[in-house]
Design an enzyme around this catalytic site. Structure first.
Site, mmCIF file in Angstrom:
data_model
loop_
_atom_site.group_PDB
_atom_site.id
_atom_site.type_symbol
_atom_site.label_atom_id
_atom_site.label_comp_id
_atom_site.label_asym_id
_atom_site.label_seq_id
_atom_site.Cartn_x
_atom_site.Cartn_y
_atom_site.Cartn_z
ATOM 1 N N GLN A 1 16.147 -45.076 -95.041
ATOM 2 C CA GLN A 1 16.560 -43.936 -95.873
ATOM 3 C C GLN A 1 16.014 -44.007 -97.302
ATOM 4 O O GLN A 1 15.650 -42.998 -97.892
ATOM 5 C CB GLN A 1 18.094 -43.877 -95.911
ATOM 6 C CG GLN A 1 18.698 -42.926 -96.925
ATOM 7 C CD GLN A 1 18.686 -41.477 -96.469
ATOM 8 O OE1 GLN A 1 19.433 -41.074 -95.590
ATOM 9 N NE2 GLN A 1 17.812 -40.681 -97.068
ATOM 10 N N GLU B 1 10.506 -33.261 -95.418
ATOM 11 C CA GLU B 1 11.760 -32.519 -95.654
ATOM 12 C C GLU B 1 11.785 -32.146 -97.122
ATOM 13 O O GLU B 1 12.422 -32.805 -97.954
ATOM 14 C CB GLU B 1 12.985 -33.353 -95.264
ATOM 15 C CG GLU B 1 14.270 -32.519 -95.302
ATOM 16 C CD GLU B 1 15.518 -33.313 -94.943
ATOM 17 O OE1 GLU B 1 15.423 -34.533 -94.768
ATOM 18 O OE2 GLU B 1 16.597 -32.690 -94.851
ATOM 19 N N ASP C 1 21.707 -32.664 -87.011
ATOM 20 C CA ASP C 1 21.442 -33.439 -88.227
ATOM 21 C C ASP C 1 22.713 -34.007 -88.853
ATOM 22 O O ASP C 1 22.853 -35.210 -88.994
ATOM 23 C CB ASP C 1 20.652 -32.610 -89.246
ATOM 24 C CG ASP C 1 19.906 -33.460 -90.278
ATOM 25 O OD1 ASP C 1 19.934 -34.702 -90.171
ATOM 26 O OD2 ASP C 1 19.287 -32.883 -91.184
ATOM 27 N N HIS D 1 22.850 -38.036 -87.616
ATOM 28 C CA HIS D 1 23.151 -39.209 -88.455
ATOM 29 C C HIS D 1 24.583 -39.648 -88.185
ATOM 30 O O HIS D 1 25.507 -39.230 -88.881
ATOM 31 C CB HIS D 1 22.952 -38.879 -89.940
ATOM 32 C CG HIS D 1 21.524 -38.601 -90.281
ATOM 33 N ND1 HIS D 1 20.678 -39.574 -90.780
ATOM 34 C CD2 HIS D 1 20.774 -37.479 -90.147
ATOM 35 C CE1 HIS D 1 19.473 -39.044 -90.957
ATOM 36 N NE2 HIS D 1 19.502 -37.777 -90.575
ATOM 37 N N HIS E 1 18.449 -35.045 -83.151
ATOM 38 C CA HIS E 1 18.382 -35.475 -84.564
ATOM 39 C C HIS E 1 19.775 -35.463 -85.188
ATOM 40 O O HIS E 1 20.316 -34.410 -85.514
ATOM 41 C CB HIS E 1 17.443 -34.588 -85.380
ATOM 42 C CG HIS E 1 17.190 -35.148 -86.749
ATOM 43 N ND1 HIS E 1 15.988 -35.693 -87.126
ATOM 44 C CD2 HIS E 1 18.007 -35.285 -87.824
ATOM 45 C CE1 HIS E 1 16.070 -36.130 -88.370
ATOM 46 N NE2 HIS E 1 17.292 -35.890 -88.823
ATOM 47 N N HIS F 1 11.669 -38.567 -90.344
ATOM 48 C CA HIS F 1 11.962 -37.488 -91.270
ATOM 49 C C HIS F 1 10.633 -37.210 -91.979
ATOM 50 O O HIS F 1 10.118 -38.088 -92.675
ATOM 51 C CB HIS F 1 13.003 -37.922 -92.291
ATOM 52 C CG HIS F 1 14.395 -37.975 -91.746
ATOM 53 N ND1 HIS F 1 14.781 -38.874 -90.791
ATOM 54 C CD2 HIS F 1 15.490 -37.213 -92.029
ATOM 55 C CE1 HIS F 1 16.064 -38.662 -90.504
ATOM 56 N NE2 HIS F 1 16.515 -37.671 -91.238
HETATM 57 ZN ZN ZN Z 1 18.064 -36.261 -90.737
#
Ligand code: ZN
Length: 425
Positions: free
Chosen positions: A152, A213, A309, A59, A57, A210
């Site tokens: 996103q 969260e 992450d 970005h 995981h 995701h």
């Molecule tokens: Zn993430």
């Protein structure tokens, strides 16, 4: 590439193991193996030989952008998302590629040879998608990069997200992402999960969302994700990332939820460094930790991996691609302090992540790819404790990174001079 590694210790505790590599694959494992003709030999000196670290995981479109165009003042997830929204129009493909390649260099140096990265598809230009597809190709000889199409700004909340997501898949993005807790209502969140799982079934792709969260105990999209995974026969191909709301959920509800996740073979990914930093921000005291229920998920038979992450981006200002740092934080936050639990935290940054990503070639077994890391440690617990130096990083039988053993030269009054090599007893 041919190679022999002599006298290694394996994460499962086996000692005095040789690993014989022929044409980039593990041909034999056992004591006292002969080296292939003319092949180099690495003397492991009894130290830990591990499969490569895996980050399931990340970005990569945002990494190493810390401070662009400004820093996150509140430190919250939502300011991070807003800040990313400010940065997006300023991104160029060249800068994205350069930062991603730099991060991949850091990763290889730390023995991290497989990364699943989410890539934001809510920019209609799909700049980041194209940049990371390019990077994936550039690094494939030494690093497995898997891309997730990540809406996103919300699949339903952002008007072009679904079309962009499909375009990204057409361009070659591997996995379907989502963010149900960020949709306008929980009904929309549930609808987004349904749409995305059906798309995955239709295209034969994996899913990694995701999911929840949030510190809101009523954020329960993981239930919907497990339901559609089971309904559509996507068993073993779906991952719920973060799942932080589970930290705050009612215990009775969780006792029903975990068997549903197990039934659907949904993987769970916790991101300890980021969860402990971003969650609990609306609490006074006591302040919640906000990481999902890692030991309970594991005890329920669910595959749990740890992700990094973020590294130096709108959400997190630290990090270096070191999955042992991730395991170290995960162990602490989850209070996984027994010997077995600490070893499970090592698995969470190696083999469990490989299962999330579906990497059939990962692992120290005959016939698999000759990818491994020699650590300056005797066992997985020591590796976590020391965030051990990666002495040798091997990809397909070839050394791709080396680090000198860490040591300190001591000159102390009243003590014999010498070198403390390892902080070991
Ligand atoms: Zn993430």
């Amino acid at each position: 590439m041919n190679l022999l590694v002599r006298n290694a210790t394996f994460p499962d505790g086996r000692t005095h193991q040789d690993v014989r590599v022929v044409a980039g694959r593990i041909e034999a494992i056992g004591p006292n193996l002969p080296a292939p003709d003319g092949a180099p030999v690495i003397d492991a000196q009894g130290q830990l030989l591990s499969p490569p670290f895996v980050d399931p995981h990340f970005h990569m479109d945002a990494t190493l952008s810390y401070g662009l165009p400004r820093v996150n003042q509140s430190g919250t997830l939502l300011e991070g998302i807003a800040l990313w929204g400010e940065l997006k129009p300023l991104l160029t493909q060249e800068a994205l590629v350069e930062r991603a390649l730099q991060y991949c260099d850091w990763a290889v140096a730390k023995g991290l040879l497989a990364i699943r990265t989410h890539v934001d598809v809510c920019d209609d230009r799909l700049l980041a998608v194209e940049a990371l597809l390019h990077v994936k190709e550039r690094v494939k000889a030494y690093l497995d990069l898997q891309l997730v199409a990540f809406p996103q700004d919300g699949l339903l909340r952002s008007p072009t997200a679904l079309a962009n997501l499909k375009r990204s898949l057409d361009l070659g993005v591997d996995v379907i992402g989502g963010i149900p807790h960020f949709e306008r209502t929980s009904e929309h969140g549930a609808e987004s999960v349904k749409v995305l799982c059906e798309l995955a079934a239709e295209r034969g792709l994996r899913v990694d969302m995701h999911c929840d969260e949030s510190d809101d105990p009523l954020s329960r999209h993981i239930e919907t994700l497990a339901f559609h995974t089971h309904r559509l026969g996507l068993h073993g191909r779906v991952t719920g990332s973060h799942l932080t709301s589970m930290h705050s959920m009612d215990n009775y509800y969780v006792s029903k939820l975990l068997p549903l996740m197990r039934e659907a073979q949904v993987h769970a990914v916790a991101n300890p460094l980021i969860n402990i930093t971003l969650q609990g921000r609306h609490d006074t005291y006591p302040k919640r930790r906000g990481m999902t229920r890692v030991p309970e998920l594991m005890a329920a038979g669910i595959n749990v991996a740890f992700g990094h992450d973020c590294v130096m981006d709108p959400w997190y200002s630290l990090g270096s691609g070191d999955m042992l740092e991730v395991a170290h934080m995960g162990l602490h936050v989850a209070q996984m302090t027994s010997q077995a639990q600490m070893r499970a935290c090592f698995d969470a940054v190696t083999v469990n992540g490989a299962r999330v990503m579906g990497l059939a070639d990962h692992g120290l077994e005959v016939g698999r790819a000759a990818d491994f890391v020699l650590l300056q440690a005797r066992d997985p617990v020591e590796a976590i404790r020391l965030r051990a130096t990666r002495l040798q990083v091997v990809r397909r039988g070839q050394v791709v990174a080396q680090s000198a053993p860490s040591s300190a030269a001591l000159s102390l009054p009243g003590r014999p001079s010498g070198v403390d090599w390892t902080f070991r007893r």
